[in-house]
Enzyme design. Structure first.
Site, PDB file in Angstrom:
ATOM      1  N   ASP A  44       0.861  -1.187   0.000  1.00 37.89           N
ATOM      2  CA  ASP A  44       0.000   0.000   0.000  1.00 37.89           C
ATOM      3  C   ASP A  44       0.891   1.228   0.000  1.00 37.89           C
ATOM      4  O   ASP A  44       1.762   1.363   0.861  1.00 37.89           O
ATOM      5  CB  ASP A  44      -0.886   0.025   1.253  1.00 37.89           C
ATOM      6  CG  ASP A  44      -2.008  -0.992   1.166  1.00 37.89           C
ATOM      7  OD1 ASP A  44      -2.168  -1.615   0.096  1.00 37.89           O
ATOM      8  OD2 ASP A  44      -2.720  -1.170   2.171  1.00 37.89           O
TER       9      ASP A  44
ATOM     10  N   ASP B  63     -13.734  -6.546  -4.686  1.00 38.10           N
ATOM     11  CA  ASP B  63     -13.897  -6.732  -3.242  1.00 38.10           C
ATOM     12  C   ASP B  63     -15.292  -7.298  -3.008  1.00 38.10           C
ATOM     13  O   ASP B  63     -16.284  -6.677  -3.414  1.00 38.10           O
ATOM     14  CB  ASP B  63     -13.787  -5.386  -2.500  1.00 38.10           C
ATOM     15  CG  ASP B  63     -12.397  -4.777  -2.627  1.00 38.10           C
ATOM     16  OD1 ASP B  63     -11.436  -5.530  -2.879  1.00 38.10           O
ATOM     17  OD2 ASP B  63     -12.273  -3.542  -2.479  1.00 38.10           O
TER      18      ASP B  63
END
Lengths: 252, 209
Positions: A11, A130
């Site tokens: 990230d 997701d």
């Protein structure tokens, strides 16, 4: 035959890796390129960089990160987060990324998958999904905006649609399993693998080498992605691959 | 000096940086005149076959590449840049290629001999079988993993051009070559150690930089 891929995910926020704090043995644990090199040396098959920058400057910085990684590494990498237009796709790929992953932007405007695939080929276009199990629906529902917003898509329907539109690979994250470290979401993966014929990357739930073994042998995922167990050195890519090799799974 | 053929269809950034890591001088050329007298050439390529042939033509590179091959200048085609060297492709309807290697480019059938379906694209790390390990391009290259990502595959009637193959439901030509003209289906600049070794062999053994 193809080897099973192990993919660490980084990230990146405003050009800095936000979870890599356990790598005290490298000069700068927040430097995406330094961390990428560590993972490359450990045998990572690919890398995913997820840009979670909130600011416009942060997004610009991400392009510098892409260029640096492409300049120094000889393994493929995918960039996701904040890619909303064909122009964004072009800029990311032309600066050395091999693939882009599209999540909310693809749900909001599925044509983007087609535009990207027409221009660069579907092998460059990853759809990141997701999904969370919806009790009412009795199946998994697709979420956008980092899992904050429920969409009207069932995961299998969206996966099929995304591939039909041009996605060449699916990065499938289980929101139920994410962060739990109890293993990948095998039923979710099985459901999606059953309806598409492109590679699927399993994501969410990795806590041990056994979990990788399960996802590769029980549902035949093509690749598995993890973040924290690698970043926090609970295990290493090399350890996971050694375990898999011993158990007869083909790894590089 | 290596000339990188820039006809608007490739990830030129990564390959140029790989050459920098090898300390090999290079320049880009959008027209033949820009890179007329280089010692060797790289023909990259990402995208669709018909678009790429059209772009090569518009940039004036079709006769250029053919002349250089005839003159014995080393040329390395990468990925789509390899496919363009064959006679034709099925991609987007029948499209003629450069015709420098015999054979054509077809889509992976996606179904094996037993009728079982398999995934397309062929994406990921696959191990090479070396058929001509004695070739200078393959010095210090072993049966290593390299990174593939493609939906179309070369089929050739001439096995003598196959330097290396990989097994993905059929024999996938991984590295092909004849004399000064070589090519790989995979991106050497994204294929770890083996890929960098191939690039180094091309630049330093074949081209002698």
């Amino acid at each position: 035959m193809l080897s099973k891929r192990i993919i660490p995910c980084l990230d990146v926020k405003e050009g800095r890796v936000v979870k890599g704090i356990q790598f005290v043995d490298i000069r700068d644990a927040g430097d995406p390129v330094e961390l990428a090199k560590v993972y490359d040396e450990q045998g990572a098959d690919e890398l995913v960089f997820l840009d979670i920058s909130a600011t416009h400057e942060g997004k610009k910085t991400m392009i510098d990160v892409v260029r640096s990684v492409a300049s120094e590494l000889a393994i493929p990498f995918t960039v996701g987060g904040g890619i909303r237009s064909l122009e964004d796709i072009k800029e990311t790929l032309r600066n050395g990324a091999d693939k882009v992953s599209l999540n909310s932007s693809a749900v909001n405007r599925p044509e983007l998958l087609t535009e990207g695939a027409d221009y660069f080929g579907s092998q460059c276009i990853v759809v990141a999904i997701d999904a969370r199990y919806d009790e009412e629906w009795g199946t998994w529902r697709v979420y956008t905006r980092g899992g904050r917003t429920p969409s009207e898509w069932k995961v299998t329907e969206w996966a099929e649609e995304a591939v039909r539109r041009g996605a060449g690979e699916i990065l499938l994250t289980s929101m139920n399993k994410d962060g739990e470290k109890t293993g990948f979401d095998l039923p979710l993966l099985e459901a999606v693998q059953g309806v598409v014929n492109v590679p699927v990357i399993a994501s969410g739930g990795a806590g041990s080498s056994e979990h990788f073994y399960d996802v590769f042998t029980e549902v035949d995922a093509d690749a598995a992605l993890a973040a924290s167990i690698f970043h926090y050195k609970e295990t290493s890519v090399a350890n996971v691959k050694a375990y898999l090799k011993e158990k007869g799974v083909i790894v590089r | 000096m290596i000339g990188i053929i820039d006809y608007g269809m490739g990830n030129l950034f990564s390959v140029s940086k790989a050459l920098e890591r090898l300390k090999v001088p290079y320049k880009f050329g959008e027209r033949p005149a820009d890179i007329e007298n280089c010692d060797g050439y790289i023909l990259p390529g990402v995208g669709a076959f018909p678009d790429a042939m059209k772009a090569l033509e518009e940039h004036g590179f079709i006769p250029f590449i053919k002349e250089k091959v005839k003159a014995g200048v080393p040329i390395y085609g990468i990925c789509l840049g390899m496919q363009l060297l064959f006679e034709a492709s099925d991609e987007g309807g029948e499209t003629a290629g450069l015709g420098l290697f015999p054979g054509r480019i077809v889509r992976f059938p996606g179904v094996n001999e037993k009728g079982e379906s398999y995934k397309v694209p062929h994406m990921g790390w696959n191990k090479m079988n070396l058929l001509k390990p004695e070739e200078p391009l393959l010095s210090d290259v072993k049966e290593e993993y390299v990174y593939f990502v493609h939906s179309f595959v070369a089929q050739t009637p001439d096995p003598s051009i196959l330097y290396a193959t990989a097994d993905y439901h059929l024999d996938v030509p991984a590295i092909v070559g004849r004399n000064n003209l070589v090519a790989s289906q995979f991106h050497p600049e994204k294929s770890g150690r083996a890929g960098m070794q191939l690039l180094e062999n091309f630049c330093k053994v074949m081209v002698k930089q």
